[in-house]
Design a protein around this motif. Structure first.
Motif, PDB file in Angstrom:
ATOM      1  N   ALA A 198       1.506  -2.598   4.622  1.00  0.00           N
ATOM      2  CA  ALA A 198       1.210  -1.168   4.705  1.00  0.00           C
ATOM      3  C   ALA A 198       2.297  -0.528   5.568  1.00  0.00           C
ATOM      4  O   ALA A 198       3.043  -1.222   6.252  1.00  0.00           O
ATOM      5  N   GLY A 199       2.366   0.800   5.528  1.00  0.00           N
ATOM      6  CA  GLY A 199       3.269   1.497   6.425  1.00  0.00           C
ATOM      7  C   GLY A 199       2.644   1.584   7.806  1.00  0.00           C
ATOM      8  O   GLY A 199       1.451   1.344   7.978  1.00  0.00           O
ATOM      9  N   LYS A 200       3.456   1.941   8.780  1.00  0.00           N
ATOM     10  CA  LYS A 200       2.952   2.090  10.153  1.00  0.00           C
ATOM     11  C   LYS A 200       1.909   3.204  10.224  1.00  0.00           C
ATOM     12  O   LYS A 200       0.881   3.064  10.861  1.00  0.00           O
ATOM     13  N   GLU A 201       2.168   4.310   9.543  1.00  0.00           N
ATOM     14  CA  GLU A 201       1.190   5.395   9.489  1.00  0.00           C
ATOM     15  C   GLU A 201       1.581   6.354   8.388  1.00  0.00           C
ATOM     16  O   GLU A 201       2.716   6.345   7.927  1.00  0.00           O
ATOM     17  N   THR A 202       0.636   7.171   7.952  1.00  0.00           N
ATOM     18  CA  THR A 202       0.986   8.233   7.027  1.00  0.00           C
ATOM     19  C   THR A 202       1.491   9.399   7.871  1.00  0.00           C
ATOM     20  O   THR A 202       0.968   9.638   8.967  1.00  0.00           O
ATOM     21  N   ILE A 256      -8.686  -0.847  -0.658  1.00  0.00           N
ATOM     22  CA  ILE A 256      -7.515  -1.733  -0.649  1.00  0.00           C
ATOM     23  C   ILE A 256      -7.961  -3.177  -0.430  1.00  0.00           C
ATOM     24  O   ILE A 256      -7.465  -4.103  -1.087  1.00  0.00           O
ATOM     25  N   VAL A 303      -0.613  -0.628  -4.615  1.00  0.00           N
ATOM     26  CA  VAL A 303      -1.949  -0.021  -4.712  1.00  0.00           C
ATOM     27  C   VAL A 303      -1.907   1.346  -4.037  1.00  0.00           C
ATOM     28  O   VAL A 303      -1.298   1.520  -2.984  1.00  0.00           O
ATOM     29  N   THR A 304      -2.516   2.309  -4.705  1.00  0.00           N
ATOM     30  CA  THR A 304      -2.686   3.601  -4.069  1.00  0.00           C
ATOM     31  C   THR A 304      -4.114   4.049  -4.314  1.00  0.00           C
ATOM     32  O   THR A 304      -4.688   3.806  -5.375  1.00  0.00           O
ATOM     33  N   VAL A 305      -4.709   4.657  -3.295  1.00  0.00           N
ATOM     34  CA  VAL A 305      -6.038   5.238  -3.463  1.00  0.00           C
ATOM     35  C   VAL A 305      -5.807   6.737  -3.565  1.00  0.00           C
ATOM     36  O   VAL A 305      -5.402   7.376  -2.589  1.00  0.00           O
ATOM     37  N   ASP A 341       5.987   3.572   3.913  1.00  0.00           N
ATOM     38  CA  ASP A 341       5.584   2.704   2.804  1.00  0.00           C
ATOM     39  C   ASP A 341       6.792   2.394   1.935  1.00  0.00           C
ATOM     40  O   ASP A 341       6.968   1.280   1.470  1.00  0.00           O
ATOM     41  N   CYS A 392       0.855  -1.199   0.000  1.00  0.00           N
ATOM     42  CA  CYS A 392       0.000   0.000   0.000  1.00  0.00           C
ATOM     43  C   CYS A 392       0.881   1.236   0.000  1.00  0.00           C
ATOM     44  O   CYS A 392       1.709   1.425   0.895  1.00  0.00           O
ATOM     45  N   SER A 396       1.099   5.381  -0.167  1.00  0.00           N
ATOM     46  CA  SER A 396       0.371   6.649  -0.070  1.00  0.00           C
ATOM     47  C   SER A 396       1.318   7.806  -0.333  1.00  0.00           C
ATOM     48  O   SER A 396       2.530   7.683  -0.212  1.00  0.00           O
ATOM     49  N   GLY A 431      -2.933   8.303  10.801  1.00  0.00           N
ATOM     50  CA  GLY A 431      -4.063   7.474  11.197  1.00  0.00           C
ATOM     51  C   GLY A 431      -3.640   6.180  11.879  1.00  0.00           C
ATOM     52  O   GLY A 431      -4.256   5.729  12.822  1.00  0.00           O
ATOM     53  N   SER A 432      -2.563   5.592  11.387  1.00  0.00           N
ATOM     54  CA  SER A 432      -2.134   4.239  11.771  1.00  0.00           C
ATOM     55  C   SER A 432      -3.352   3.308  11.859  1.00  0.00           C
ATOM     56  O   SER A 432      -3.497   2.552  12.796  1.00  0.00           O
ATOM     57  N   SER A 433      -4.202   3.404  10.873  1.00  0.00           N
ATOM     58  CA  SER A 433      -5.472   2.674  10.906  1.00  0.00           C
ATOM     59  C   SER A 433      -5.693   1.725   9.737  1.00  0.00           C
ATOM     60  O   SER A 433      -6.389   0.724   9.879  1.00  0.00           O
ATOM     61  N   ILE A 434      -5.116   2.073   8.584  1.00  0.00           N
ATOM     62  CA  ILE A 434      -5.476   1.351   7.366  1.00  0.00           C
ATOM     63  C   ILE A 434      -5.168  -0.149   7.477  1.00  0.00           C
ATOM     64  O   ILE A 434      -5.997  -0.986   7.119  1.00  0.00           O
TER      65      ILE A 434
HETATM   66  N1  AMP Z   1      -4.610   6.537   0.043  1.00  0.00           N
HETATM   67  C1  AMP Z   1      -3.900   5.433   0.298  1.00  0.00           C
HETATM   68  N2  AMP Z   1      -3.626   4.544  -0.686  1.00  0.00           N
HETATM   69  C2  AMP Z   1      -2.922   3.412  -0.447  1.00  0.00           C
HETATM   70  N3  AMP Z   1      -2.424   3.103   0.757  1.00  0.00           N
HETATM   71  C3  AMP Z   1      -2.651   3.940   1.782  1.00  0.00           C
HETATM   72  C4  AMP Z   1      -3.397   5.154   1.615  1.00  0.00           C
HETATM   73  N4  AMP Z   1      -3.451   5.786   2.802  1.00  0.00           N
HETATM   74  C5  AMP Z   1      -2.763   5.008   3.676  1.00  0.00           C
HETATM   75  N5  AMP Z   1      -2.283   3.896   3.070  1.00  0.00           N
HETATM   76  C6  AMP Z   1      -1.455   2.829   3.669  1.00  0.00           C
HETATM   77  O1  AMP Z   1      -1.815   2.651   5.027  1.00  0.00           O
HETATM   78  C7  AMP Z   1      -0.725   2.977   5.875  1.00  0.00           C
HETATM   79  C8  AMP Z   1      -1.227   3.593   7.157  1.00  0.00           C
HETATM   80  O2  AMP Z   1      -1.922   4.778   6.849  1.00  0.00           O
HETATM   81  P1  AMP Z   1      -2.826   5.541   7.899  1.00  0.00           P
HETATM   82  O3  AMP Z   1      -3.664   4.516   8.578  1.00  0.00           O
HETATM   83  O4  AMP Z   1      -3.627   6.484   7.079  1.00  0.00           O
HETATM   84  O5  AMP Z   1      -1.874   6.239   8.838  1.00  0.00           O
HETATM   85  C9  AMP Z   1       0.182   3.856   5.036  1.00  0.00           C
HETATM   86  O6  AMP Z   1       1.503   3.814   5.513  1.00  0.00           O
HETATM   87  C10 AMP Z   1       0.008   3.228   3.663  1.00  0.00           C
HETATM   88  O7  AMP Z   1       0.791   2.050   3.537  1.00  0.00           O
END
Ligand code: AMP
Ligand code: FAD
Lengths: 321, 247
Positions: B115-119, B101, B62-64, B39, B6, B8, B124-127
């Motif tokens: 996925a990464g730990k957070e953006t 995703i 994949v990217t949204v 990421d 994933c 971002s 969010g550290s939620s995805i």
């Molecule tokens: N728009 C996006 N498209 C694809 N992957 C995403 C997107 N936003 C977040 N992610 C993935 O989810 C991880 C955690 O993101 P978040 O939960 O938003 O902090 C990021 O490090 C990315 O790997």
């Protein structure tokens, strides 16, 4: 209806971050005219009844086979059962290591909007709006939660615990256990030290200390102040200090009451992990070091001369020889 | 093995943070965009290393995001992804993004979703956790090491005050952080190859948004540093004790 708070425990002890979550949850309950209840998973050594002093009225304890080790799928299954049984409309987690594994899962499971890294009570006069950290502590966002059930993951050290008179009723909750799919093979914990994310005070040093052999003053000051130690990224990259001490954009983000930075320039990526600290002290020999702009107190001077004096002054304050 | 990473897009770590439209929009004026560091350095580079160890591995990205996410996804392809999917939607709701995703992941039958730990913008550290729940898969959060042997993965992950090693059978969802891999720079060959690698654009699946951004605020400015004479460190300790009440 209730506000349901997840109490995190490690090795039978309730985490400080959960006491913050309990206080926060009780305040949300007061604000929304409901009662604060909590859920804890596994057996604990601490006195749960006593947690009533943080405002929680009833604690549902889930234990037994299948709940002896942390597993996000198993835990979320159980928490969802408690949430349904108690008619929870707001769920509160700490946004700590376990909270980050649980709250998002639960959000997807219950289709309940999640705000992670919350720093203040919700604004409920017009909808349900929660303030959270964004841009790695450089700004806040107000997030509107548009679902009937809401989940808040509270930033550690963002909400003060308050203790009142009170006892919690502890009841055991029979949850159906899911089969864990993750097997824990070994655990490696730094014992006796103050964990970085929980520390009230953090003593941190950077490349200005020249080499790992000079960290004695950092450790000594940390010990005197019951502080955790941290470092900048190049210090961890050079293996002067362990990786779990690296704070900043790509390391750990912390928000202690006091952050003491020694020989750290204050690059923006470093600041991103520490700028939520309440008080920042910078010791740097370069008056132009960017860190001074983010500091509350500073000494322009050579760390090798300042640190022994700093330690002596703290000893004097604490009355130790 | 099939890996989905994933990716971002986030403002460069040194970007100036400002807001427009009555503090409801992030001011993108002059902002450089990068692949979210977690990421890139950890999730993607570890996937590339796994592929280097086992050539039968394929890496999909994949990217949204909108069309403006394409330079970022091309850069990720240049580092070593095989093909990419962009879900054509702009959203800041984690559940909406995770639903997209999860739909891609279900379609592609991946063994690993990284996925990464957070953006570093929305933090969010939620995805990762949401995607795992939507796929009913185990979620291993804050991983610092990942090895795969056959259908079994061994992961080291952060826990409160330390780390633990765990094992689980694929498929898995993992969020990645420091320790997983070392940063790499794309080379010329990678950059050339990325131009011709497939980048598929798909429309989003129907999904709810559970949250929305009501506005932003900047923290109040600091009062300014109080400097203490290096010859008088006692004064610093006094200030910390009496004025700041921090020690
Ligand atoms: N728009 C996006 N498209 C694809 N992957 C995403 C997107 N936003 C977040 N992610 C993935 O989810 C991880 C955690 O993101 P978040 O939960 O938003 O902090 C990021 O490090 C990315 O790997
Ligand atoms: C994408 C990205 C992510 C990054 N993430 C992080 C991160 O998470 N955390 C992080 O820390 N960095 C991170 N960095 C690196 C960051 O940009 C800086 O390079 C780093 O923080 C500098 O570390 P430092 O302050 O220890 O070293 P330096 O920049 O070398 O500074 C050393 C300081 O010590 C002072 N000094 C020297 N001698 C003495 C003395 N005797 N007494 C007192 N002071 C002295 C100097 O004046 C100087 O200010 C990241 C960089 C990038 C590009």
């Amino acid at each position: 209806m209730s506000v349901l708070i997840f109490i995190d425990q490690v090795d039978g002890h309730v985490k400080k971050a959960s006491l913050e979550a309990l206080t926060f949850g009780a305040d949300v309950a007061a604000q929304t005219g409901t009662t604060a209840e909590a859920v804890i998973i596994g057996t604990v050594n601490d006195d749960l009844v006593d947690l009533g002093k943080y405002g929680v009225k009833k604690i549902h304890q889930v234990s037994g086979n299948g709940f002896n080790q942390f597993d996000s799928q198993v835990y979320v299954n159980a928490i969802a059962q408690v949430a349904t049984a108690t008619g929870a409309t707001v769920l509160v987690f700490s946004n700590n290591v376990n909270g980050k594994a649980l709250a998002p899962r639960l959000s997807a499971k219950l289709k309940a909007g999640l705000v992670s890294g919350a720093v203040a009570l919700p604004e409920t006069s017009n909808g349900f709006i929660v303030k959270k950290n964004v841009f790695s502590g450089k700004a806040f966002a107000n997030i509107a939660v548009n679902t009937a059930v809401k989940i808040i993951a509270l930033s550690p050290n963002a909400y003060k615990t308050t203790a009142i008179d009170g006892k919690a009723e502890v009841v055991s909750f029979q949850a159906e256990a899911a089969t864990p799919k993750v097997k824990i093979v070994s655990v490696n914990k730094a014992s006796g030290e103050v964990p970085l994310t929980e520390a009230e005070i953090v003593v941190s040093a950077g490349r200005g200390l020249k080499g790992p052999e000079n960290w004695g003053v950092v450790e000594e000051l940390a010990k005197l102040l019951h502080a955790a130690t941290a470092c900048s990224r190049p210090v961890a990259d050079a293996h002067w200090r362990p990786h779990n001490e690296h704070v900043g954009q790509t390391g750990i983000a912390i928000a202690p009451n006091l952050y003491i930075a020694i020989g750290i320039s204050g690059a923006i990526q470093h600041l991103a992990g520490v700028n939520r600290s309440k008080v920042i002290v910078v010791i740097n020999k370069d008056p132009e070091a960017p860190f001074f702009k983010a500091a509350d107190y500073g000494i322009v001077g050579d760390a090798f001369e300042v640190m022994p004096k700093f330690i002596a002054a703290v000893k004097k304050l604490k009355g130790v020889a | 093995m099939k890996i989905l990473v994933c990716i971002s897009k986030t403002p460069d770590t040194t970007a100036k943070i400002a807001f427009t439209d009555n503090n409801t929009k992030f001011d993108t004026n002059g902002v450089q965009w990068i692949i979210n560091p977690y990421d890139e350095w950890y999730a993607l580079v570890r996937a590339i290393e796994l592929k280097e160890a086992d050539a039968a591995t394929s890496i999909h990205l994949v990217t949204v995001g909108g069309a403006d996410a394409e330079p970022i996804i091309r850069k990720a392809l240049a580092l070593g992804g095989d093909e990419a999917i962009r879900v054509n939607a702009d959203s800041h709701d984690s559940f909406f993004i995770a639903s997209q995703i999860a739909a891609i992941a279900k379609d592609g039958n991946y063994d690993l979703v990284l996925a990464g730990k957070e953006t570093i913008d929305y933090n969010g550290s939620s995805i990762g956790g949401m995607v795992a729940e939507l796929l009913d898969l185990p979620f291993i959060s804050l991983a610092t090491k990942l090895d795969v042997a056959g259908a079994q993965a061994t992961i080291v992950r952060e826990i409160e005050g330390g780390e633990e090693t765990c094992e689980a059978a694929l498929p898995l969802v993992i969020s990645c952080q420091k320790g997983m891999a070392e940063a790499r720079i794309p080379n010329m060959r990678g950059i050339m190859a990325a131009r011709t690698k497939p980048l598929k654009v798909v429309e989003p699946v129907a999904a709810e948004s559970l949250t929305s951004v009501a506005g932003f605020a900047l923290p109040p400015a600091k009062a300014g540093v109080k400097l203490v004479d290096p010859e008088n460190v006692d004064e610093l300790v006094r200030l910390l004790h009496e004025e700041a009440k921090a020690i």
